[in-house]
Enzyme design. Structure first.
Site, PDB file in Angstrom:
ATOM      1  N   GLY A  46     -36.447 -10.459   2.260  1.00  0.00           N
ATOM      2  CA  GLY A  46     -35.818  -9.845   1.103  1.00  0.00           C
ATOM      3  C   GLY A  46     -36.768  -9.178   0.132  1.00  0.00           C
ATOM      4  O   GLY A  46     -36.316  -8.529  -0.818  1.00  0.00           O
ATOM      5  N   ARG A 104     -24.132  -6.874 -21.392  1.00  0.00           N
ATOM      6  CA  ARG A 104     -23.155  -7.711 -22.088  1.00  0.00           C
ATOM      7  C   ARG A 104     -23.789  -8.985 -22.653  1.00  0.00           C
ATOM      8  O   ARG A 104     -23.214  -9.623 -23.530  1.00  0.00           O
ATOM      9  CB  ARG A 104     -21.999  -8.068 -21.145  1.00  0.00           C
ATOM     10  CG  ARG A 104     -21.023  -6.927 -20.932  1.00  0.00           C
ATOM     11  CD  ARG A 104     -20.005  -7.245 -19.867  1.00  0.00           C
ATOM     12  NE  ARG A 104     -20.590  -7.178 -18.534  1.00  0.00           N
ATOM     13  CZ  ARG A 104     -19.883  -7.284 -17.399  1.00  0.00           C
ATOM     14  NH1 ARG A 104     -18.573  -7.464 -17.460  1.00  0.00           N
ATOM     15  NH2 ARG A 104     -20.468  -7.211 -16.224  1.00  0.00           N
ATOM     16  N   LYS A 201      -7.340  -9.052 -29.097  1.00  0.00           N
ATOM     17  CA  LYS A 201      -7.413  -9.971 -27.961  1.00  0.00           C
ATOM     18  C   LYS A 201      -8.305 -11.152 -28.323  1.00  0.00           C
ATOM     19  O   LYS A 201      -9.093 -11.113 -29.255  1.00  0.00           O
ATOM     20  CB  LYS A 201      -7.994  -9.267 -26.730  1.00  0.00           C
ATOM     21  CG  LYS A 201      -9.488  -8.966 -26.850  1.00  0.00           C
ATOM     22  CD  LYS A 201     -10.064  -8.396 -25.580  1.00  0.00           C
ATOM     23  CE  LYS A 201     -11.588  -8.229 -25.727  1.00  0.00           C
ATOM     24  NZ  LYS A 201     -12.191  -7.670 -24.524  1.00  0.00           N
ATOM     25  N   ASP A 229     -13.062   2.512 -23.290  1.00  0.00           N
ATOM     26  CA  ASP A 229     -13.985   1.389 -23.195  1.00  0.00           C
ATOM     27  C   ASP A 229     -15.287   1.866 -22.584  1.00  0.00           C
ATOM     28  O   ASP A 229     -15.365   2.989 -22.047  1.00  0.00           O
ATOM     29  CB  ASP A 229     -13.372   0.271 -22.345  1.00  0.00           C
ATOM     30  CG  ASP A 229     -13.831  -1.120 -22.776  1.00  0.00           C
ATOM     31  OD1 ASP A 229     -14.830  -1.199 -23.521  1.00  0.00           O
ATOM     32  OD2 ASP A 229     -13.207  -2.108 -22.369  1.00  0.00           O
ATOM     33  N   GLY A 235     -11.369  -5.573 -14.424  1.00  0.00           N
ATOM     34  CA  GLY A 235     -10.128  -4.899 -14.801  1.00  0.00           C
ATOM     35  C   GLY A 235      -9.140  -5.758 -15.551  1.00  0.00           C
ATOM     36  O   GLY A 235      -8.082  -5.272 -15.961  1.00  0.00           O
ATOM     37  N   THR A 237      -9.270  -7.245 -18.626  1.00  0.00           N
ATOM     38  CA  THR A 237      -9.091  -6.895 -20.038  1.00  0.00           C
ATOM     39  C   THR A 237      -8.273  -5.624 -20.195  1.00  0.00           C
ATOM     40  O   THR A 237      -7.304  -5.568 -20.961  1.00  0.00           O
ATOM     41  CB  THR A 237     -10.461  -6.712 -20.714  1.00  0.00           C
ATOM     42  OG1 THR A 237     -11.193  -7.924 -20.634  1.00  0.00           O
ATOM     43  CG2 THR A 237     -10.300  -6.307 -22.169  1.00  0.00           C
TER      44      THR A 237
END
Length: 325
Positions: A46, A104, A201, A229, A235, A237
């Site tokens: 790898g 994120r 939300k 967004d 998918g 949200t």
């Protein structure tokens, strides 16, 4: 006379990793150059090997790699390529990251959590990157994680102009899927002259990708809603937000996002959604198993190429920001 004078001109070289070569080829076409031939392969265990087939000594090098799946492999390949350029005596190294991995994870929500977006910036800098060029970061603060120039480009003009050209603007409402995207949605409203709505939300902090939609703030009844967004991953949200809009009387819903990550159950969710169209850019490669007529992909290659040219010619990348504000 002491020293030596040279009359050499600046040289730009464009490199690409193996994650998304199609976008790199398109950028090279807009720049009128060819990608530098690169030998890259994986060893049996790898490990990644990279060697460039042309000298990069004294060149301004631009290295493209989008952090797509398998994300850790392509981040590592980019770091290895940056190190190879540094050891090849490149004059400067600009990493072009259309989709910035781990974006994120830009802050600590609870104790004992990492700030992985900062770690990616540190890794790129340690490897030898002088500058980062990226598109629609999850949060603007990530620009401050890298101790050097960060050129933050936006897909808003491309996406907004596409939507504005095909929808009756008198019936259009721009919708933010959460409070965090309101500022971006405001820019859409300014560009399209449309009102704003917000989907409130709450995310389950203990379950990844688990979202409960509560209510829609704003008038969407009988309106064509465009949900904006930065990325769509599984998918969950965005489809839940679309359902909330339809439940509140929306006539139609169009979803736009810069980055179509589309992992896990995304294919089924998009297919079964009542959303009429999903609009993405090509910052990430198209998933091979996702063949939906209601997906539209727009190219960011011209914008990236213009930014690269401005950087290379010591021009103003800010001029691109001004046009895209």
């Amino acid at each position: 006379m002491t020293g030596i004078k040279t009359t050499g001109e600046k040289k730009m070289m464009l490199f690409s990793g193996r994650a998304h070569p199609e976008l790199a080829e398109e950028v090279a076409h807009h720049l009128g150059v060819s990608l530098v031939p690169t030998k890259a392969f994986d060893f049996a265990n790898g490990e990644i090997y990279v060697r460039f087939q042309e000298s990069a000594r004294g060149a301004d090098c631009f290295l493209m790699q989008s952090h797509t799946a398998p994300i850790n492999k392509w981040i590592m390949e980019q770091l290895i390529m940056v190190d190879a350029l540094k050891r090849a005596s490149a004059r400067s190294i600009t990493v072009i990251v259309p989709f910035y991995g781990y974006a994120r994870q830009d802050k600590k929500h609870r104790g004992r959590e990492p700030i992985s977006a900062r770690l990616i910036a540190d890794l790129l800098q340690t490897a030898g990157a002088d500058r980062i060029l990226t598109i629609d970061l999850h949060t603007d603060q990530i620009q401050g994680f890298f101790d050097g120039p960060v050129d933050h480009l936006f897909a808003l003009p491309l996406l907004a102009d596409y939507v504005g050209a095909k929808v009756d603007r008198d019936k259009l409402t721009v919708v933010s899927p959460d409070a965090g995207r309101v500022r971006v949605a405001d820019r859409w409203c300014d560009r399209l002259g449309a009102p704003l709505a917000i989907v409130h939300k709450r995310r389950d902090k203990d379950v990844a990708n688990q979202v409960t939609v509560h209510e829609v703030v704003g008038d969407v009844k009988g309106r064509v809603c465009v949900l904006v967004d930065d990325m769509i991953d599984t998918g969950g949200t965005i489809c839940a937000a679309a359902d909330a809009l339809f439940a509140n009387g929306a006539e139609d819903v169009i979803v736009t996002a810069t980055h179509g990550v589309l992992s896990g159950p995304a294919a089924d969710r998009l297919k079964n959604s009542k959303v009429s169209e999903f609009v993405f850019t090509n910052t990430l490669p198209d998933p091979g198993d996702l063949e939906l007529d209601k997906i539209t992909v727009l190219s960011m290659a011209p914008t990236i190429a213009r930014a690269v040219r401005e950087v290379f010619e010591d021009g103003s990348v800010t001029s691109l920001f001004d046009e895209q504000a």
